[in-house]
Design a protein around this motif. Sequence first.
Motif, PDB file in Angstrom:
ATOM      1  N   LYS A 139      42.948  52.810  36.318  1.00 29.38           N
ATOM      2  CA  LYS A 139      41.544  53.064  36.591  1.00 29.38           C
ATOM      3  C   LYS A 139      40.875  53.450  35.279  1.00 29.38           C
ATOM      4  O   LYS A 139      41.390  54.278  34.525  1.00 29.38           O
ATOM      5  CB  LYS A 139      41.376  54.162  37.641  1.00 29.38           C
ATOM      6  CG  LYS A 139      41.826  53.719  39.030  1.00 29.38           C
ATOM      7  CD  LYS A 139      41.494  54.744  40.098  1.00 29.38           C
ATOM      8  CE  LYS A 139      41.882  54.239  41.491  1.00 29.38           C
ATOM      9  NZ  LYS A 139      41.527  55.199  42.556  1.00 29.38           N
ATOM     10  N   ASP A 147      41.655  63.229  43.912  1.00 33.26           N
ATOM     11  CA  ASP A 147      40.742  62.625  44.879  1.00 33.26           C
ATOM     12  C   ASP A 147      40.695  63.434  46.174  1.00 33.26           C
ATOM     13  O   ASP A 147      41.351  64.466  46.313  1.00 33.26           O
ATOM     14  CB  ASP A 147      41.089  61.153  45.130  1.00 33.26           C
ATOM     15  CG  ASP A 147      42.383  60.940  45.909  1.00 33.26           C
ATOM     16  OD1 ASP A 147      42.995  61.925  46.392  1.00 33.26           O
ATOM     17  OD2 ASP A 147      42.802  59.780  46.059  1.00 33.26           O
ATOM     18  N   GLU A 178      37.318  45.053  36.542  1.00 32.62           N
ATOM     19  CA  GLU A 178      36.596  44.693  37.764  1.00 32.62           C
ATOM     20  C   GLU A 178      36.253  45.957  38.544  1.00 32.62           C
ATOM     21  O   GLU A 178      36.937  46.980  38.422  1.00 32.62           O
ATOM     22  CB  GLU A 178      37.429  43.749  38.640  1.00 32.62           C
ATOM     23  CG  GLU A 178      38.680  44.378  39.233  1.00 32.62           C
ATOM     24  CD  GLU A 178      39.355  43.495  40.284  1.00 32.62           C
ATOM     25  OE1 GLU A 178      38.691  42.562  40.791  1.00 32.62           O
ATOM     26  OE2 GLU A 178      40.530  43.758  40.597  1.00 32.62           O
ATOM     27  N   PRO A 179      35.185  45.904  39.341  1.00 33.07           N
ATOM     28  CA  PRO A 179      34.873  47.052  40.199  1.00 33.07           C
ATOM     29  C   PRO A 179      35.869  47.127  41.349  1.00 33.07           C
ATOM     30  O   PRO A 179      36.425  46.114  41.777  1.00 33.07           O
ATOM     31  CB  PRO A 179      33.462  46.732  40.697  1.00 33.07           C
ATOM     32  CG  PRO A 179      33.377  45.243  40.643  1.00 33.07           C
ATOM     33  CD  PRO A 179      34.198  44.825  39.464  1.00 33.07           C
ATOM     34  N   GLY A 180      36.114  48.330  41.825  1.00 25.52           N
ATOM     35  CA  GLY A 180      37.023  48.498  42.949  1.00 25.52           C
ATOM     36  C   GLY A 180      36.711  49.780  43.684  1.00 25.52           C
ATOM     37  O   GLY A 180      35.662  50.386  43.496  1.00 25.52           O
ATOM     38  N   HIS A 181      37.634  50.187  44.538  1.00 26.46           N
ATOM     39  CA  HIS A 181      37.483  51.447  45.269  1.00 26.46           C
ATOM     40  C   HIS A 181      38.867  51.979  45.607  1.00 26.46           C
ATOM     41  O   HIS A 181      39.827  51.220  45.737  1.00 26.46           O
ATOM     42  CB  HIS A 181      36.659  51.245  46.549  1.00 26.46           C
ATOM     43  CG  HIS A 181      37.292  50.295  47.517  1.00 26.46           C
ATOM     44  ND1 HIS A 181      37.112  48.938  47.436  1.00 26.46           N
ATOM     45  CD2 HIS A 181      38.119  50.508  48.584  1.00 26.46           C
ATOM     46  CE1 HIS A 181      37.798  48.342  48.411  1.00 26.46           C
ATOM     47  NE2 HIS A 181      38.414  49.274  49.113  1.00 26.46           N
ATOM     48  N   GLY A 185      38.048  55.445  49.566  1.00 23.53           N
ATOM     49  CA  GLY A 185      36.724  54.833  49.600  1.00 23.53           C
ATOM     50  C   GLY A 185      35.872  55.083  48.376  1.00 23.53           C
ATOM     51  O   GLY A 185      34.758  54.557  48.278  1.00 23.53           O
ATOM     52  N   THR A 186      36.352  55.855  47.424  1.00 25.68           N
ATOM     53  CA  THR A 186      35.575  56.180  46.234  1.00 25.68           C
ATOM     54  C   THR A 186      35.490  54.978  45.295  1.00 25.68           C
ATOM     55  O   THR A 186      36.524  54.404  44.934  1.00 25.68           O
ATOM     56  CB  THR A 186      36.216  57.359  45.481  1.00 25.68           C
ATOM     57  OG1 THR A 186      36.323  58.474  46.356  1.00 25.68           O
ATOM     58  CG2 THR A 186      35.383  57.727  44.260  1.00 25.68           C
ATOM     59  N   PRO A 187      34.279  54.585  44.871  1.00 22.67           N
ATOM     60  CA  PRO A 187      34.152  53.474  43.904  1.00 22.67           C
ATOM     61  C   PRO A 187      34.820  53.819  42.582  1.00 22.67           C
ATOM     62  O   PRO A 187      34.841  54.981  42.166  1.00 22.67           O
ATOM     63  CB  PRO A 187      32.637  53.320  43.736  1.00 22.67           C
ATOM     64  CG  PRO A 187      32.039  53.979  44.926  1.00 22.67           C
ATOM     65  CD  PRO A 187      32.960  55.107  45.289  1.00 22.67           C
ATOM     66  N   CYS A 188      35.357  52.826  41.917  1.00 26.79           N
ATOM     67  CA  CYS A 188      36.006  53.040  40.632  1.00 26.79           C
ATOM     68  C   CYS A 188      35.980  51.741  39.838  1.00 26.79           C
ATOM     69  O   CYS A 188      35.612  50.681  40.359  1.00 26.79           O
ATOM     70  CB  CYS A 188      37.448  53.523  40.822  1.00 26.79           C
ATOM     71  SG  CYS A 188      38.491  52.374  41.741  1.00 26.79           S
ATOM     72  N   LYS A 189      36.370  51.834  38.579  1.00 20.86           N
ATOM     73  CA  LYS A 189      36.493  50.662  37.723  1.00 20.86           C
ATOM     74  C   LYS A 189      37.979  50.410  37.480  1.00 20.86           C
ATOM     75  O   LYS A 189      38.695  51.294  37.002  1.00 20.86           O
ATOM     76  CB  LYS A 189      35.770  50.890  36.398  1.00 20.86           C
ATOM     77  CG  LYS A 189      34.273  51.059  36.531  1.00 20.86           C
ATOM     78  CD  LYS A 189      33.634  51.301  35.176  1.00 20.86           C
ATOM     79  CE  LYS A 189      32.130  51.492  35.299  1.00 20.86           C
ATOM     80  NZ  LYS A 189      31.509  51.766  33.961  1.00 20.86           N
TER      81      LYS A 189
END
Length: 213
Positions: A139, A147, A178-181, A185-189
């Motif tokens: 990440k 988290d 790429e963007p992810g989660h 459910g927390t958004p991350c890169k």
Amino acid sequence: MTIDRQTLDFYNESAGEYADHGESEDRGPWLRRFATHVPMRSAVLDLGCGSGWASASLARLGYRVSAMDASEAMAAEAKERHGISVRVADFDALRAERAYLGIWAAFSLLHDSRAAMPGHLSRIARALKQGGVVYLGLKEGTGSERDDLGRAYTFFTESEIHSMLVRAGLTVIEIYHEPGHGYDGTPCKLMHVYARQTRERALPASPAARLMH
């Protein structure tokens, strides 16, 4: 064991649900890209294998797969779901020398501390045969946090992980973002890193090679 105890407790207590979720995600493109770098039928290691989906996929492609994970419950899931025999052990237990042409470490090493990462990468470099390739799922970011589920995470910038890989004796092949989660459910890169063992022994840091994107 160096892995965070609260993180390990989460995986042991939530193994079934987490495995259901993880196996529904499509990480196949990154695994297939890994396979383009690693000769078919060679020995590979799934380091932090979780439910064993990647080990099973690699075995179907014809690789000779070994698997390690610190969670006994996740190892049991891998055995039940895919017939994968998993060595239950911490990252520090990787003591192999020149044993693999590929190591797949998908979003596993990020649960350990920043201070621990150089040692993990050195052990990976030692375990790879010359020309062998490691995949790291990480990440992207700075610092560390826990988290909402209690799992510890360490975030890395591209330049930081690149420098660590070079110091360990690994040459970066390519890095993708790429963007992810997260599972919570927390958004991350997300950062997908491929690097090659090109030296017989790890050497001190040299000028960074140009990254391929």
